[in-house]
Design an enzyme around this catalytic site. Structure first.
Site, PDB file in Angstrom:
ATOM      1  CE  LYS A 174      -2.336   6.190  29.700  1.00  0.00           C
ATOM      2  NZ  LYS A 174      -2.073   7.643  29.938  1.00  0.00           N
ATOM      3  CD  GLU A 249       1.454   4.653  45.156  1.00  0.00           C
ATOM      4  OE1 GLU A 249       0.693   5.492  45.695  1.00  0.00           O
ATOM      5  OE2 GLU A 249       2.468   4.948  44.520  1.00  0.00           O
ATOM      6  CB  CYS A 283       1.440   9.090  46.172  1.00  0.00           C
ATOM      7  SG  CYS A 283       2.994   8.249  45.894  1.00  0.00           S
ATOM      8  CD  GLU A 382      -3.122  12.121  46.714  1.00  0.00           C
ATOM      9  OE1 GLU A 382      -3.954  11.791  45.849  1.00  0.00           O
ATOM     10  OE2 GLU A 382      -2.077  11.497  46.924  1.00  0.00           O
TER      11      GLU A 382
HETATM   12  P1  NAD Z   1      -5.223   9.930  37.201  1.00  0.00           P
HETATM   13  O1  NAD Z   1      -5.341   8.937  38.299  1.00  0.00           O
HETATM   14  O2  NAD Z   1      -6.467  10.221  36.441  1.00  0.00           O
HETATM   15  O3  NAD Z   1      -4.095   9.468  36.153  1.00  0.00           O
HETATM   16  C1  NAD Z   1      -3.082   8.518  36.415  1.00  0.00           C
HETATM   17  C2  NAD Z   1      -2.839   7.680  35.165  1.00  0.00           C
HETATM   18  O4  NAD Z   1      -4.036   6.980  34.826  1.00  0.00           O
HETATM   19  C3  NAD Z   1      -2.469   8.470  33.889  1.00  0.00           C
HETATM   20  O5  NAD Z   1      -1.599   7.703  33.081  1.00  0.00           O
HETATM   21  C4  NAD Z   1      -3.815   8.587  33.178  1.00  0.00           C
HETATM   22  O6  NAD Z   1      -3.670   8.746  31.788  1.00  0.00           O
HETATM   23  C5  NAD Z   1      -4.425   7.236  33.477  1.00  0.00           C
HETATM   24  N1  NAD Z   1      -5.887   7.223  33.417  1.00  0.00           N
HETATM   25  C6  NAD Z   1      -6.758   8.251  33.630  1.00  0.00           C
HETATM   26  N2  NAD Z   1      -8.026   7.836  33.450  1.00  0.00           N
HETATM   27  C7  NAD Z   1      -7.970   6.515  33.138  1.00  0.00           C
HETATM   28  C8  NAD Z   1      -8.943   5.524  32.857  1.00  0.00           C
HETATM   29  N3  NAD Z   1     -10.240   5.792  32.866  1.00  0.00           N
HETATM   30  N4  NAD Z   1      -8.516   4.269  32.588  1.00  0.00           N
HETATM   31  C9  NAD Z   1      -7.209   3.956  32.597  1.00  0.00           C
HETATM   32  N5  NAD Z   1      -6.239   4.861  32.833  1.00  0.00           N
HETATM   33  C10 NAD Z   1      -6.608   6.123  33.119  1.00  0.00           C
HETATM   34  O7  NAD Z   1      -4.603  11.224  37.828  1.00  0.00           O
HETATM   35  P2  NAD Z   1      -4.695  12.743  37.315  1.00  0.00           P
HETATM   36  O8  NAD Z   1      -6.051  13.080  36.788  1.00  0.00           O
HETATM   37  O9  NAD Z   1      -3.556  12.973  36.429  1.00  0.00           O
HETATM   38  O10 NAD Z   1      -4.479  13.515  38.704  1.00  0.00           O
HETATM   39  C11 NAD Z   1      -5.597  13.765  39.547  1.00  0.00           C
HETATM   40  C12 NAD Z   1      -5.254  13.580  41.011  1.00  0.00           C
HETATM   41  O11 NAD Z   1      -4.806  12.242  41.223  1.00  0.00           O
HETATM   42  C13 NAD Z   1      -4.112  14.417  41.546  1.00  0.00           C
HETATM   43  O12 NAD Z   1      -4.534  15.683  41.903  1.00  0.00           O
HETATM   44  C14 NAD Z   1      -3.656  13.604  42.716  1.00  0.00           C
HETATM   45  O13 NAD Z   1      -4.437  13.885  43.842  1.00  0.00           O
HETATM   46  C15 NAD Z   1      -3.895  12.188  42.273  1.00  0.00           C
HETATM   47  N6  NAD Z   1      -2.651  11.549  41.787  1.00  0.00           N
HETATM   48  C16 NAD Z   1      -2.018  10.712  42.627  1.00  0.00           C
HETATM   49  C17 NAD Z   1      -0.829  10.126  42.215  1.00  0.00           C
HETATM   50  C18 NAD Z   1      -0.083   9.199  43.112  1.00  0.00           C
HETATM   51  O14 NAD Z   1       1.130   9.155  43.050  1.00  0.00           O
HETATM   52  N7  NAD Z   1      -0.768   8.407  43.902  1.00  0.00           N
HETATM   53  C19 NAD Z   1      -0.294  10.398  40.970  1.00  0.00           C
HETATM   54  C20 NAD Z   1      -0.985  11.246  40.100  1.00  0.00           C
HETATM   55  C21 NAD Z   1      -2.170  11.814  40.553  1.00  0.00           C
END
Ligand code: NAD
Length: 480
Positions: A174, A249, A283, A382
């Protein structure tokens, strides 16, 4: 503007209800594509296809060596399409073109690394008693689910998908709704391989719809997730409800610990690079600078000098810093900067930038924050933007206390010529990776990567990740 389909059970398809999501170029906010808004039903089809493919004799008949060859074939296709992939990643994520090239290189290395590993994942024999042969086989787990974040899409898909295929699993990806394009191109490469239908599937869509449906699907056997802590907890719980193991992660608030005896030039370069890469949307960003108090003024002067030389522009212009992903992330970063402005002092930057010709992109100046408490939000959370927060310490113990003072523990940098101090700190820092007199070691496909504390659990990358995608079976044979 291109309309994309997703890849399920060996076929390109729209979503079940034909709904779509717009994909924007972060550099300009211009619409560059439409992807299917995958539904629960689409995810169910993909998982069932992967489960069926896993049980076929056809997929079982691929030897470990054959699976390695498949991964090498993907690496070759990526190599041939390097320019296209890098430009696509830049357009989709906004990152400077040279950083996108580095991502493509790392993605290729993952396919080569796990291609080479495929026929070297071995079991064991155990000495139990005379007349009893006891052996331990490493078997694939089955259907592996991969939920991908938006910041390094191609690299992150490559690292887990390559390890999963190397070990004989089937895959459902996904991708992130904001940055799905290189994942779609990679899906085309898999489609060209003529694999059994269902071995590789890619569902596009929103996290709360397609992502949640995948994490909670009863037929997945393993889940890997990279993203925020809150979402990680929710996907981890969904997986656990079906007793499915998850690798999480979840980001960091990583420190660079700088002592007065460091190699100043190398340290300044390392500290600056680690916070501006991908506009800080990384990250493992070196988001906290912990500097020896007596050395602070001298060192910061040099860091500020370097910040002053940084250029900002659209991804394709390949400046030092590109845009923030979108308005939501921009508001979040500026919100954090504004709180820091009230609680402390902005030593550099702190403002929105306009880039000529790309006025609708969301750009933020590289920013240095000083004078905030180690307990403040900007010290603990973060930011996911080009924002460096500065703290000072008097001695090694105070540096250690500060380094370990957040809920995260992903990466740490230690900059000193005192080898005893460096190793002592490496032994005491709660963090999955420690870099001494460097930061990141060029990506390190071979190094296990993952976190302590709320940075998550389990490890991706390197040999260690193969444990995620295999399970152990003990066979005891009485022959006498
Ligand atoms: P997120 O964690 O919500 O999204 C990451 C992935 O998870 C995406 O593919 C998203 O579609 C999916 N996702 C979201 N909600 C989900 C759910 N309920 N069930 C299953 N999958 C789900 O991240 P975001 O909202 O895009 O970003 C928000 C914050 O997260 C950023 O500001 C940052 O601080 C952090 N982030 C960290 C990393 C990292 O590399 N560790 C990467 C992206 C974002």
């Amino acid at each position: 503007m291109k309309t994309y389909e997703m890849y399920i059970n060996g076929e390109w398809t729209k979503s079940a209800n034909e709904a779509v999501i717009d994909v924007l170029n972060p550099s300009s906010s211009e619409k560059i594509g439409e992807i299917p808004r995958g539904t629960k039903e689409d995810v169910d089809r993909a998982v069932r296809a992967a489960a069926a493919a896993f049980r076929t004799e056809e997929w079982r008949s691929y030897s470990a060596f054959d699976r390695g060859d498949l991964l090498f074939a993907i690496a070759d296709k990526m190599q041939e399409s390097k320019d296209e992939l890098a430009e696509l990643e830049t357009t989709d994520v906004g990152k400077p073109l040279s950083q996108a090239y580095a991502d493509v290189d790392a993605a290729i290395r993952y396919f080569r690394f796990y291609g080479g590993a495929a026929d070297k994942v071995m079991g064991d024999t155990l000495p139990i008693q005379d007349g009893l042969l006891d052996y331990v086989v490493r078997e694939p787990v089955g259907v592996t689910a991969h939920i991908i974040p938006w910041n390094y899409p191609l690299q992150i898909i490559s690292r887990s998908v390559a390890a999963a295929i190397a070990t004989g699993n089937t895959v459902v990806v996904k991708s992130a709704e904001d940055t799905p394009l290189t994942a779609l191109r990679l899906s085309e490469f898999f489609a060209e391989l003529d694999l059994p239908a269902g071995v590789f599937n890619h569902v596009t869509g929103y996290g709360y719809e397609a992502g949640a449906a995948l994490a909670g699907h009863p037929l997945i056997n393993q889940l890997t997730f990279t993203g925020s802590v809150a979402t990680g907890i929710s996907v981890g719980q969904a997986a656990m409800a079906n007793v499915v193991p998850a690798t999480l992660e979840l980001g960091g608030k990583s420190p660079n610990i700088v002592f007065a005896d460091c190699d100043v030039e190398a340290t300044v370069a390392g500290v600056v690079r680690s916070i501006i890469q991908n506009a800080g949307q990384t990250c493992s960003a070196g988001a906290r600078l912990l500097v020896e108090e007596s050395f602070k003024d001298e060192f910061l002067k040099k860091v500020i000098e370097q910040f002053g030389k940084l250029t900002i522009g659209a991804g394709i212009e390949d400046k030092d810093i590109g845009p923030i992903l979108n308005e939501r992330q921009f508001d979040r970063v500026m919100g954090m900067i504004n709180i820091a402005r009230e609680e402390g002092e902005i030593l550099f930057g702190g403002n929105q930038m306009t880039v000529e010709g790309f006025e609708n992109g969301f750009y933020i100046e590289p920013t240095i924050v000083d004078g905030v408490s180690p307990h403040s939000r900007i010290a603990q959370e973060e930011v996911f933007g080009p924002v460096l927060t500065v703290f000072t310490f008097k001695d090694t113990e105070e540096a250690l206390e500060l380094a370990n003072s957040t809920d995260y523990g992903l990466v740490a940098g230690v900059w000193t010529k005192d080898i005893n101090r460096a190793h002592y700190l490496a032994s005491r820092i709660d963090s999955g990776q420690v870099f001494i007199n460097n930061y990141g070691a060029g990506g390190g496909v071979q190094m296990p990567f993952g976190g302590y504390k709320k940075s998550g659990f389990g490890r991706e990358k390197g040999w260690a990740a193969l444990d995620n995608y295999t399970t152990l079976k003990n066979v005891a044979v009485k022959y006498r």
